[in-house]
Design an enzyme around this catalytic site. Structure first.
Site, PDB file in Angstrom:
ATOM      1  N   GLU A  81       0.935  -1.209   0.152  1.00  0.00           N
ATOM      2  CA  GLU A  81      -0.005  -0.066  -0.259  1.00  0.00           C
ATOM      3  C   GLU A  81       0.927   1.407   0.111  1.00  0.00           C
ATOM      4  O   GLU A  81       1.879   1.355   0.599  1.00  0.00           O
ATOM      5  CB  GLU A  81      -0.973  -0.151   1.249  1.00  0.00           C
ATOM      6  CG  GLU A  81      -1.689  -1.255   1.044  1.00  0.00           C
ATOM      7  CD  GLU A  81      -2.977  -1.221   2.167  1.00  0.00           C
ATOM      8  OE1 GLU A  81      -2.908  -0.296   3.032  1.00  0.00           O
ATOM      9  OE2 GLU A  81      -3.729  -2.338   2.257  1.00  0.00           O
TER      10      GLU A  81
ATOM     11  N   CYS B  30       3.551   8.429   1.178  1.00  0.00           N
ATOM     12  CA  CYS B  30       4.027   7.636   2.296  1.00  0.00           C
ATOM     13  C   CYS B  30       4.028   5.957   1.407  1.00  0.00           C
ATOM     14  O   CYS B  30       3.280   5.632   1.095  1.00  0.00           O
ATOM     15  CB  CYS B  30       2.839   7.284   3.185  1.00  0.00           C
ATOM     16  SG  CYS B  30       3.117   6.160   4.607  1.00  0.00           S
TER      17      CYS B  30
ATOM     18  N   CYS C 238       5.351  -7.026   7.552  1.00  0.00           N
ATOM     19  CA  CYS C 238       6.598  -6.488   8.595  1.00  0.00           C
ATOM     20  C   CYS C 238       7.007  -7.500   9.567  1.00  0.00           C
ATOM     21  O   CYS C 238       5.973  -8.120   9.945  1.00  0.00           O
ATOM     22  CB  CYS C 238       6.016  -5.287   9.192  1.00  0.00           C
ATOM     23  SG  CYS C 238       7.407  -4.337  10.097  1.00  0.00           S
TER      24      CYS C 238
ATOM     25  N   CYS D  71       5.089  -4.733  16.296  1.00  0.00           N
ATOM     26  CA  CYS D  71       4.648  -3.857  17.155  1.00  0.00           C
ATOM     27  C   CYS D  71       3.220  -4.203  17.454  1.00  0.00           C
ATOM     28  O   CYS D  71       2.338  -4.358  16.562  1.00  0.00           O
ATOM     29  CB  CYS D  71       4.631  -2.582  16.668  1.00  0.00           C
ATOM     30  SG  CYS D  71       6.409  -2.078  16.276  1.00  0.00           S
TER      31      CYS D  71
ATOM     32  N   CYS E 238      -0.016  -2.037  15.583  1.00  0.00           N
ATOM     33  CA  CYS E 238       0.088  -1.929  14.256  1.00  0.00           C
ATOM     34  C   CYS E 238      -0.507  -3.212  13.466  1.00  0.00           C
ATOM     35  O   CYS E 238      -0.035  -4.342  13.756  1.00  0.00           O
ATOM     36  CB  CYS E 238       1.714  -1.700  13.773  1.00  0.00           C
ATOM     37  SG  CYS E 238       1.681  -1.606  12.272  1.00  0.00           S
TER      38      CYS E 238
ATOM     39  N   CYS F 149      -1.738   5.888   9.940  1.00  0.00           N
ATOM     40  CA  CYS F 149      -0.585   5.223  10.397  1.00  0.00           C
ATOM     41  C   CYS F 149      -0.955   3.970  11.104  1.00  0.00           C
ATOM     42  O   CYS F 149      -1.910   3.659  11.968  1.00  0.00           O
ATOM     43  CB  CYS F 149       0.097   6.088  11.446  1.00  0.00           C
ATOM     44  SG  CYS F 149       0.924   7.484  10.717  1.00  0.00           S
TER      45      CYS F 149
HETATM   46  N1  SAH Z   1       8.360   0.618  10.617  1.00  0.00           N
HETATM   47  C1  SAH Z   1       8.762   1.701  10.716  1.00  0.00           C
HETATM   48  C2  SAH Z   1       7.936   2.733   9.703  1.00  0.00           C
HETATM   49  C3  SAH Z   1       6.449   2.186   9.824  1.00  0.00           C
HETATM   50  S1  SAH Z   1       5.347   2.336  10.967  1.00  0.00           S
HETATM   51  C4  SAH Z   1       8.466   2.434  12.300  1.00  0.00           C
HETATM   52  O1  SAH Z   1       8.106   1.479  12.813  1.00  0.00           O
HETATM   53  O2  SAH Z   1       8.692   3.451  12.570  1.00  0.00           O
HETATM   54  C5  SAH Z   1       5.308   4.335  10.825  1.00  0.00           C
HETATM   55  C6  SAH Z   1       4.615   4.940  12.078  1.00  0.00           C
HETATM   56  O3  SAH Z   1       3.391   4.608  12.227  1.00  0.00           O
HETATM   57  C7  SAH Z   1       5.351   4.488  13.369  1.00  0.00           C
HETATM   58  O4  SAH Z   1       5.725   5.736  14.070  1.00  0.00           O
HETATM   59  C8  SAH Z   1       4.541   3.823  14.191  1.00  0.00           C
HETATM   60  O5  SAH Z   1       4.964   3.751  15.531  1.00  0.00           O
HETATM   61  C9  SAH Z   1       3.174   4.364  13.690  1.00  0.00           C
HETATM   62  N2  SAH Z   1       2.016   3.359  13.895  1.00  0.00           N
HETATM   63  C10 SAH Z   1       1.976   2.261  13.819  1.00  0.00           C
HETATM   64  N3  SAH Z   1       0.762   1.555  14.264  1.00  0.00           N
HETATM   65  C11 SAH Z   1       0.115   2.755  14.444  1.00  0.00           C
HETATM   66  C12 SAH Z   1      -1.250   3.034  15.035  1.00  0.00           C
HETATM   67  N4  SAH Z   1      -2.163   1.898  15.033  1.00  0.00           N
HETATM   68  N5  SAH Z   1      -1.865   4.151  15.096  1.00  0.00           N
HETATM   69  C13 SAH Z   1      -0.975   5.252  15.149  1.00  0.00           C
HETATM   70  N6  SAH Z   1       0.367   5.066  14.595  1.00  0.00           N
HETATM   71  C14 SAH Z   1       0.689   3.969  14.422  1.00  0.00           C
END
Ligand code: SAH
Length: 375
Positions: free
Chosen positions: A96, A131, A138, A142, A145, A361
């Site tokens: 995406e 983006c 991934c 986390c 996410c 995000c």
């Molecule tokens: N892997 C990288 C880039 C992708 S995530 C990273 O972790 O930075 C990009 C951003 O989205 C990160 O700052 C992450 O913490 C945030 N993010 C992930 N899941 C989210 C969610 N459910 N709500 C808001 N931000 C989120």
């Protein structure tokens, strides 16, 4: 993991394209013509490269060499102007990519500095952010996410990373550097676990597409050795680090990667990062209701960031199916921000973009799997 396919021109440097031209018995300057056609004009097929002799074009085609732009499989348009693209890759995988117009008619408010106005009639925005994804899925896991739920399928090639940008620019009829476009490596995947392809893509975006490195930001979950590597790159985006917790116990729970590189190691890398003039590091902090968003967490964060000289972007959780956390009330977000600002840490609250189309995000996960059917 699949490596860069020799059958596509996208992803190749000027030198590599020049070698291809020469391999086909062409003069070296044809390499520059290929480079311009792929990255500046962003043509879809070798047949359209009218600067090349017909015979050379036919020759490329006979040998199965294509430009290699990803195909826009589906497109979802948000009420706020954000567009989420599902891009089909050559091997049937998909990723995406998100287009976020800002300024005049579009939404602003991510704390980034304003660009030059484009003043193009009929346009409701004066700059835009794309983006991009760096991996299919991934591996970082986390807990807040959605992309993490996919696991990692494979790395994207440099061509597939640049190709997302080219496809989206084409869809909007936009041309950098005249049009101000920012790139954030914040889509699906962890760019620092696909470092070589990511950094090659950056070079091509700068040299080929014409997007200045200062208009790009890469975000990492904290792959510490690659933070040191990035610091030494001659051409590199700005760095954002996803912190998301104010102490190790909490961070390990939310981001298991913290077991490998804890806060001490992460912040040491951040302190050592060689910043350019007027550049600042960004720390991202996703606020999870009653989990990491208390005044006590904010005060811990202030202590943690002492001496780093960074800014903080706060993001209230974007919810999704399979995510066990809640989004805090606006008031809690503002209270958290207030504590940081009072302690001298520049802190911005990022508004979610395209939440209605699952483009925000942490919400990027192949469309059909989140059950969205309308476009
Ligand atoms: N892997 C990288 C880039 C992708 S995530 C990273 O972790 O930075 C990009 C951003 O989205 C990160 O700052 C992450 O913490 C945030 N993010 C992930 N899941 C989210 C969610 N459910 N709500 C808001 N931000 C989120």
């Amino acid at each position: 993991m699949r490596e860069s396919s020799p059958n596509t021109l996208l992803g190749l440097t000027l030198q590599e394209l020049t070698r291809i031209a020469e391999d086909y018995g062409q003069p070296a300057y044809r390499g520059r013509q290929l480079f311009d056609a792929v990255y500046r004009q962003r043509l879809d097929s070798t047949e359209e490269i009218s600067t090349l002799p017909r015979s050379f074009r036919a020759n490329l085609e006979e040998n199965g060499i294509s430009v290699g732009l990803p195909k826009v499989d589906r497109k979802f348009v948000s009420t706020d102007g954000t567009v989420r693209y599902l891009m089909a890759l050559a091997d049937g995988q998909s990723v995406e990519t998100v287009w976020m117009p800002q300024g005049d008619g579009g939404e602003a408010g991510d704390g980034s500095e304003a660009g030059d106005s484009l003043n193009t009639p009929g346009r409701t925005w004066d700059r835009a952010t794309i983006c991009v994804s760096s991996q299919v899925g991934c591996a970082v896991d986390c807990q807040f996410c959605l992309t993490a739920l996919l696991g990692v399928k494979r790395n994207l090639t440099a061509g597939e990373i640049v190709g997302q940008v080219c496809a989206v620019l084409g869809d909007h009829g936009v041309s950098p550097p005249q049009d101000r476009v920012n790139i954030v490596f914040m889509g699906m995947g962890e760019p620092f676990l696909n470092y070589d392809n990511f950094i090659k893509a950056v070079g091509l975006l700068v040299e080929g597409v014409g997007i200045p490195e200062s208009c790009m930001t890469v975000s990492t979950a904290g792959i510490v050795p690659r933070i040191y590597d990035l610091s030494g790159e001659p051409v590199r985006p700005k760095l954002a680090i996803s912190l998301n917790a104010s102490n190790d116990e909490l961070r390990t729970r939310l981001m298991p990667i913290n077991r490998k590189w804890n806060l001490e190691k992460l912040l040491a890398a951040a302190r050592d990062f060689r910043l350019r003039d007027r550049e600042k590091l960004t720390f991202e902090y996703v606020l999870l209701d009653q989990v990491n968003d208390s005044p006590q967490n904010a005060r811990e964060l202030v202590e943690l960031l002492r001496g780093v000289g960074a800014k903080v972007n706060l993001i209230a959780l974007n919810p999704g199916p399979g995510i066990e956390f809640q989004t805090p009330e606006e008031e809690r977000v503002l209270q958290f921000q207030k504590i940081l600002i009072a302690a001298g840490v520049p802190t911005f609250v990022r508004r979610p973009r395209g939440r209605d189309i699952y483009a925000a995000c942490g919400q990027l996960k192949r469309t059909l799997e989140v059950g969205i059917t309308s476009g």
